[in-house]
Design a protein around this motif. Structure first.
Motif, PDB file in Angstrom:
ATOM      1  N   VAL A  80      58.404  54.342 -29.697  1.00 49.22           N
ATOM      2  CA  VAL A  80      58.662  54.801 -28.321  1.00 49.22           C
ATOM      3  C   VAL A  80      57.801  56.021 -28.000  1.00 49.22           C
ATOM      4  O   VAL A  80      57.199  56.105 -26.925  1.00 49.22           O
ATOM      5  N   PHE A  81      57.717  56.982 -28.936  1.00 47.35           N
ATOM      6  CA  PHE A  81      56.880  58.163 -28.685  1.00 47.35           C
ATOM      7  C   PHE A  81      55.412  57.766 -28.542  1.00 47.35           C
ATOM      8  O   PHE A  81      54.707  58.282 -27.671  1.00 47.35           O
ATOM      9  N   GLU A  82      54.952  56.853 -29.381  1.00 47.28           N
ATOM     10  CA  GLU A  82      53.558  56.410 -29.291  1.00 47.28           C
ATOM     11  C   GLU A  82      53.302  55.722 -27.951  1.00 47.28           C
ATOM     12  O   GLU A  82      52.272  55.947 -27.313  1.00 47.28           O
ATOM     13  N   ALA A  83      54.272  54.913 -27.531  1.00 50.44           N
ATOM     14  CA  ALA A  83      54.111  54.226 -26.242  1.00 50.44           C
ATOM     15  C   ALA A  83      54.073  55.237 -25.103  1.00 50.44           C
ATOM     16  O   ALA A  83      53.255  55.122 -24.185  1.00 50.44           O
TER      17      ALA A  83
ATOM     18  N   LYS B 105      73.678  50.889 -48.928  1.00 51.84           N
ATOM     19  CA  LYS B 105      72.412  50.157 -48.900  1.00 51.84           C
ATOM     20  C   LYS B 105      71.814  50.079 -47.503  1.00 51.84           C
ATOM     21  O   LYS B 105      70.634  50.289 -47.312  1.00 51.84           O
ATOM     22  N   ARG B 106      72.638  49.748 -46.525  1.00 54.01           N
ATOM     23  CA  ARG B 106      72.103  49.515 -45.184  1.00 54.01           C
ATOM     24  C   ARG B 106      71.843  50.799 -44.425  1.00 54.01           C
ATOM     25  O   ARG B 106      71.043  50.797 -43.505  1.00 54.01           O
TER      26      ARG B 106
ATOM     27  N   VAL C 201      68.430  53.716 -40.858  1.00 56.09           N
ATOM     28  CA  VAL C 201      67.763  54.974 -40.503  1.00 56.09           C
ATOM     29  C   VAL C 201      66.261  54.745 -40.399  1.00 56.09           C
ATOM     30  O   VAL C 201      65.606  55.237 -39.475  1.00 56.09           O
ATOM     31  N   ARG C 202      65.708  53.964 -41.333  1.00 56.43           N
ATOM     32  CA  ARG C 202      64.265  53.674 -41.271  1.00 56.43           C
ATOM     33  C   ARG C 202      63.918  52.881 -40.011  1.00 56.43           C
ATOM     34  O   ARG C 202      62.920  53.151 -39.352  1.00 56.43           O
ATOM     35  N   VAL C 203      64.763  51.912 -39.689  1.00 60.17           N
ATOM     36  CA  VAL C 203      64.516  51.113 -38.478  1.00 60.17           C
ATOM     37  C   VAL C 203      64.573  51.999 -37.238  1.00 60.17           C
ATOM     38  O   VAL C 203      63.712  51.910 -36.349  1.00 60.17           O
ATOM     39  N   LEU C 204      65.573  52.859 -37.169  1.00 60.23           N
ATOM     40  CA  LEU C 204      65.684  53.757 -36.014  1.00 60.23           C
ATOM     41  C   LEU C 204      64.502  54.727 -35.951  1.00 60.23           C
ATOM     42  O   LEU C 204      63.989  55.014 -34.869  1.00 60.23           O
ATOM     43  N   GLU C 205      64.069  55.219 -37.104  1.00 62.07           N
ATOM     44  CA  GLU C 205      62.915  56.116 -37.142  1.00 62.07           C
ATOM     45  C   GLU C 205      61.655  55.394 -36.652  1.00 62.07           C
ATOM     46  O   GLU C 205      60.864  55.952 -35.877  1.00 62.07           O
TER      47      GLU C 205
END
Length: 186
Positions: free
Chosen positions: A83-86, A67-68, A73-77
């Motif tokens: 970070v890339f946008e920043a 489940k987690r 993975v979604r949170v890390l993505e």
């Protein structure tokens, strides 16, 4: 107890031994087996926690992995995208704004420094003028004081001269009066 023959236990003592389990009858080993089985069950229920812990561990691993893992993975993505946008958009924009604002601030600071330099120069010139005025006033007061002292000295000389003349007149007058007094007394 003073017997010469071998000692034999009394009937009461032999009964005690058989009751206490110390002698006489032998127990059946099959009778001990159910007791050991009961003790094993009690031990496993009260003291052996391995099956419960293993069940909890399996549940935790299943919960975390199944489940987690997708949520993590979604949170890390999402964090990677942020970070890339920043790095690509926000940071360059902030740098431009900061550079523009810093140039404006630098210009204002330079103008402020120039104004302060002018104010300091004016203040220094005014101090110099005040110092010159004070020096001139002091010289003038010194000259006036010296003139006053000379005037006082000359006035003192006049007063001293008049005093000396008055003393001479008084001496002459007293000398005349003394001669007259001497004439009348003799």
């Amino acid at each position: 107890m003073s017997g010469s023959g071998p000692m034999t236990p009394s009937p009461s003592k032999s009964e005690e031994l058989s009751v206490s389990g110390g002698g006489g009858k032998k127990r059946d080993p099959t009778a001990i087996h159910p007791i050991l089985k009961d003790v094993g069950e009690i031990y496993s229920r009260l003291l052996d926690h391995r099956p419960v812990i293993q069940g909890e561990i399996r549940y935790f691993v299943k919960e975390f992995e199944e489940k987690r893992s997708f949520r993590e993975v979604r949170v890390l993505e999402n964090m990677k995208n942020t970070v890339f946008e920043a790095n690509d958009q926000t940071l360059p924009k902030c740098e431009r704004v900061m550079h523009d604002n810093l140039n404006e601030v630098l210009k204002r600071l330079q103008a402020g420094n120039e104004m302060i330099s002018r104010l300091q120069q004016r203040e220094q010139e005014e101090k110099q003028l005040q110092t010159e005025k004070l020096t001139a006033g002091e010289k003038q007061r010194i000259a006036q004081w010296e003139e006053f002292l000379k005037e006082q000295h000359s006035l003192k000389a006049v007063v001293d001269e008049e005093h000396a003349k008055a003393m001479e007149r008084l001496k002459e007058q007293y000398a005349i009066m003394e001669k007259d007094l001497n004439k009348h007394t003799l």
